[in-house]
Design a protein around this motif. Structure first.
Motif, PDB file in Angstrom:
ATOM      1  N   MET A 268       0.843  -1.027  -0.069  1.00 49.00           N
ATOM      2  CA  MET A 268      -0.222   0.197  -0.303  1.00 49.00           C
ATOM      3  C   MET A 268       0.469   1.382   0.063  1.00 49.00           C
ATOM      4  SD  MET A 268      -3.257  -1.138  -0.273  1.00 49.00           S
ATOM      5  CE  MET A 268      -3.881   0.677   0.090  1.00 49.00           C
ATOM      6  N   ARG A 269       2.143   1.220   1.004  1.00 46.53           N
ATOM      7  CA  ARG A 269       3.045   2.881   1.253  1.00 46.53           C
ATOM      8  C   ARG A 269       3.495   2.576  -0.471  1.00 46.53           C
ATOM      9  NH1 ARG A 269       5.068   4.380   5.464  1.00 46.53           N
ATOM     10  NH2 ARG A 269       7.142   5.401   4.032  1.00 46.53           N
ATOM     11  N   THR A 270       3.882   1.697  -1.536  1.00 49.55           N
ATOM     12  CA  THR A 270       4.406   1.574  -2.323  1.00 49.55           C
ATOM     13  C   THR A 270       3.392   2.139  -3.423  1.00 49.55           C
ATOM     14  OG1 THR A 270       6.083  -0.046  -2.277  1.00 49.55           O
ATOM     15  CG2 THR A 270       5.367   0.207  -5.228  1.00 49.55           C
ATOM     16  N   LEU A 271       2.224   1.961  -3.712  1.00 53.15           N
ATOM     17  CA  LEU A 271       0.766   2.165  -4.421  1.00 53.15           C
ATOM     18  C   LEU A 271       0.588   3.972  -4.324  1.00 53.15           C
ATOM     19  CD1 LEU A 271      -1.232  -1.102  -4.630  1.00 53.15           C
ATOM     20  CD2 LEU A 271       0.163  -0.025  -6.098  1.00 53.15           C
ATOM     21  N   HIS A 272       0.887   4.369  -2.918  1.00 56.58           N
ATOM     22  CA  HIS A 272      -0.067   5.547  -2.532  1.00 56.58           C
ATOM     23  C   HIS A 272       1.750   6.145  -3.331  1.00 56.58           C
ATOM     24  CE1 HIS A 272      -1.760   8.679  -0.530  1.00 56.58           C
ATOM     25  NE2 HIS A 272       0.212   9.205   0.059  1.00 56.58           N
ATOM     26  N   LEU A 273       2.897   6.228  -3.133  1.00 57.49           N
ATOM     27  CA  LEU A 273       3.846   7.238  -3.617  1.00 57.49           C
ATOM     28  C   LEU A 273       3.732   7.145  -4.953  1.00 57.49           C
ATOM     29  CD1 LEU A 273       6.864   5.951  -1.248  1.00 57.49           C
ATOM     30  CD2 LEU A 273       5.217   8.069  -1.857  1.00 57.49           C
ATOM     31  N   ARG A 274       3.103   5.890  -6.009  1.00 56.25           N
ATOM     32  CA  ARG A 274       2.685   5.788  -6.808  1.00 56.25           C
ATOM     33  C   ARG A 274       2.065   6.493  -7.794  1.00 56.25           C
ATOM     34  NH1 ARG A 274       2.856   0.437  -9.001  1.00 56.25           N
ATOM     35  NH2 ARG A 274       4.638  -0.190  -8.458  1.00 56.25           N
ATOM     36  N   LEU A 275       0.960   6.335  -7.077  1.00 59.81           N
ATOM     37  CA  LEU A 275      -0.173   7.475  -7.047  1.00 59.81           C
ATOM     38  C   LEU A 275       0.013   9.116  -7.100  1.00 59.81           C
ATOM     39  CD1 LEU A 275      -3.396   7.531  -7.756  1.00 59.81           C
ATOM     40  CD2 LEU A 275      -4.082   7.548  -5.906  1.00 59.81           C
ATOM     41  N   ALA A 276       0.805   9.317  -5.696  1.00 59.09           N
ATOM     42  CA  ALA A 276       1.039  10.699  -5.239  1.00 59.09           C
ATOM     43  C   ALA A 276       2.169  11.416  -5.944  1.00 59.09           C
ATOM     44  CB  ALA A 276       1.632  10.861  -3.421  1.00 59.09           C
ATOM     45  N   ASN A 277       2.827  10.212  -7.105  1.00 53.14           N
ATOM     46  CA  ASN A 277       3.645  10.970  -8.268  1.00 53.14           C
ATOM     47  C   ASN A 277       2.905  11.986  -9.632  1.00 53.14           C
ATOM     48  OD1 ASN A 277       6.419  11.794  -6.187  1.00 53.14           O
ATOM     49  ND2 ASN A 277       6.190   9.250  -6.545  1.00 53.14           N
ATOM     50  N   LYS A 278       1.761  11.351  -9.184  1.00 51.43           N
ATOM     51  CA  LYS A 278       0.785  11.486 -11.039  1.00 51.43           C
ATOM     52  C   LYS A 278       0.449  12.837 -11.220  1.00 51.43           C
ATOM     53  CE  LYS A 278       0.442   7.210 -12.157  1.00 51.43           C
ATOM     54  NZ  LYS A 278       0.983   7.408 -13.310  1.00 51.43           N
ATOM     55  N   GLY A 279       0.922  13.766 -11.549  1.00 51.15           N
ATOM     56  CA  GLY A 279       0.436  14.913 -11.980  1.00 51.15           C
ATOM     57  C   GLY A 279      -0.498  15.213 -11.922  1.00 51.15           C
ATOM     58  N   TRP A 280      -2.055  14.518 -11.834  1.00 50.94           N
ATOM     59  CA  TRP A 280      -3.003  15.410 -11.878  1.00 50.94           C
ATOM     60  C   TRP A 280      -2.942  15.239 -10.188  1.00 50.94           C
ATOM     61  CZ3 TRP A 280      -6.689  11.882  -9.598  1.00 50.94           C
ATOM     62  CH2 TRP A 280      -6.053  10.821  -9.518  1.00 50.94           C
ATOM     63  N   VAL A 281      -2.227  14.742  -9.578  1.00 50.52           N
ATOM     64  CA  VAL A 281      -2.637  13.968  -8.300  1.00 50.52           C
ATOM     65  C   VAL A 281      -2.305  15.462  -7.700  1.00 50.52           C
ATOM     66  CG1 VAL A 281      -2.216  12.950  -5.700  1.00 50.52           C
ATOM     67  CG2 VAL A 281      -2.986  11.648  -8.359  1.00 50.52           C
ATOM     68  N   ARG A 282      -0.874  15.578  -7.877  1.00 51.27           N
ATOM     69  CA  ARG A 282      -0.066  16.833  -7.060  1.00 51.27           C
ATOM     70  C   ARG A 282      -1.049  17.879  -7.916  1.00 51.27           C
ATOM     71  NH1 ARG A 282       4.618  17.000  -4.912  1.00 51.27           N
ATOM     72  NH2 ARG A 282       5.680  14.525  -5.418  1.00 51.27           N
ATOM     73  N   ALA A 283      -1.838  18.278  -9.071  1.00 51.36           N
ATOM     74  CA  ALA A 283      -2.000  18.987  -8.982  1.00 51.36           C
ATOM     75  C   ALA A 283      -3.896  19.739  -8.424  1.00 51.36           C
ATOM     76  CB  ALA A 283      -2.098  19.549 -10.623  1.00 51.36           C
ATOM     77  N   ALA A 284      -4.077  18.738  -8.202  1.00 52.66           N
ATOM     78  CA  ALA A 284      -5.434  18.409  -7.472  1.00 52.66           C
ATOM     79  C   ALA A 284      -5.118  18.250  -5.662  1.00 52.66           C
ATOM     80  CB  ALA A 284      -6.029  17.522  -8.235  1.00 52.66           C
ATOM     81  N   HIS A 285      -4.205  17.767  -5.511  1.00 48.10           N
ATOM     82  CA  HIS A 285      -4.307  18.295  -4.017  1.00 48.10           C
ATOM     83  C   HIS A 285      -2.534  18.359  -3.769  1.00 48.10           C
ATOM     84  CE1 HIS A 285      -8.081  15.334  -4.150  1.00 48.10           C
ATOM     85  NE2 HIS A 285      -7.137  14.851  -5.521  1.00 48.10           N
TER      86      HIS A 285
END
Length: 296
Positions: A268-285
């Motif tokens: 879950m940590r690996t998947l969270h970091l993978r999602l967190a580094n998505k551009g749209w996630v950084r832009a929104a959150h």
């Protein structure tokens, strides 16, 4: 299969939460529950209420609007139990009896045309599963979208057992084989079990075993009684089956296949970091990597 297994557990006296997470929304009606858009977990108002409860006083999440699909519980988070009095169950589940509750994620609505995908609806289910109290006694049974969509999010890392239902045909086998391949790549191959469906004879069983490289843990035959019950509109029940041993096989398999907590947390940590580094996630959150907190 999900409805039959839920009824099997229910009959055995277990505490069960059944979650309809298929875009086609079949599990809830099969259990006698009406599923409408207003009660869906993915309805924006319901999603916000559930996330607000889960958030609690967790200082690592900067408000409910910064919940993402992989946001983990932290200090002050509220964990979900399978107690009927739990706020999430009390507010968003239908009770079949004191021990059995049903939720549904929802389906693809007309407003989503051209503007979204079903994966977004499943984020609230990811939140609910990641915030389950590990000490809560009972079973959670989810009916998922068929195929490999579970690998588009964190769902594949959140179950002790993933039952792939495969028929002895090239088309069905190809889907199951692809699922097994992705599960290996994702590090959850041990969680996957195959149940054969519409297996008429030993030739069918041998075909599944040879094509998939693993033997099914159980099989269902052609099930005339089950088909007649469904044609009459009667909810399926294990008693409709010619042989219900596949259901007990799933239960027995799950009892010994619990994913080690450390392995689940690492995934879950690996998947969270993978999602967190998505551009749209950084832009929104913004930067949500800090939601992980310290490594235990």
């Amino acid at each position: 299969m999900a409805a039959l297994f839920t009824q099997y557990l229910r009959t055995a006296g277990h505490r069960v939460l059944a979650v309809d997470a298929d875009v086609n929304v079949h599990l809830a009606p099969l259990l006698g529950v009406t599923a409408d858009a207003g009660t869906a977990l993915s309805h924006p108002d319901n999603t916000r209420r559930v996330r607000t409860h889960l958030l609690g006083t967790n200082p690592l999440v900067d408000g409910v609007d910064h919940f993402v699909a992989t946001t983990p519980p932290g200090p002050g988070s509220h964990l979900v139990t399978l107690d009927p009095a739990d706020p999430v169950l009390a507010g968003h589940a239908t009770a079949l009896d004191p021990l059995t509750h049903v939720m549904h994620v929802g389906t693809y609505e007309p407003k989503d045309i051209g503007a979204g995908c079903y994966h977004g609806h499943l984020a609230i289910l990811e939140n609910l599963l990641s915030h389950l109290d590990p000490d809560s006694d009972g079973w959670v049974v989810c009916d998922m979208v068929a195929g490999t969509d579970a690998f588009a999010n964190s769902l594949h890392a959140q179950f002790d057992v993933i039952v792939v239902v495969a028929e002895p045909t090239p088309e069905s086998v190809s889907v199951a084989r692809r699922y097994l391949s992705l599960a290996t790549a994702a590090g959850v191959a041990d969680a996957v079990a195959v149940v054969g469906n519409k297996v008429a004879d030993d030739v069918d069983l041998e075909y599944l075993t040879e094509e998939l490289g693993i033997a099914p843990i159980g099989v269902l035959g052609m099930q005339t009684g089950l088909r007649r019950a469904r044609q009459a509109g009667v909810p399926p029940h294990p008693g409709d089956l010619d042989d219900a041993s596949a259901l007990s096989a799933i239960a027995a398999h799950a009892e010994i296949r619990s994913l080690p907590p450390a392995q689940r947390e690492s995934l879950m940590r690996t998947l969270h970091l993978r999602l967190a580094n998505k551009g749209w996630v950084r832009a929104a959150h913004g930067d949500v990597t800090s939601q992980l907190g310290a490594v235990r």
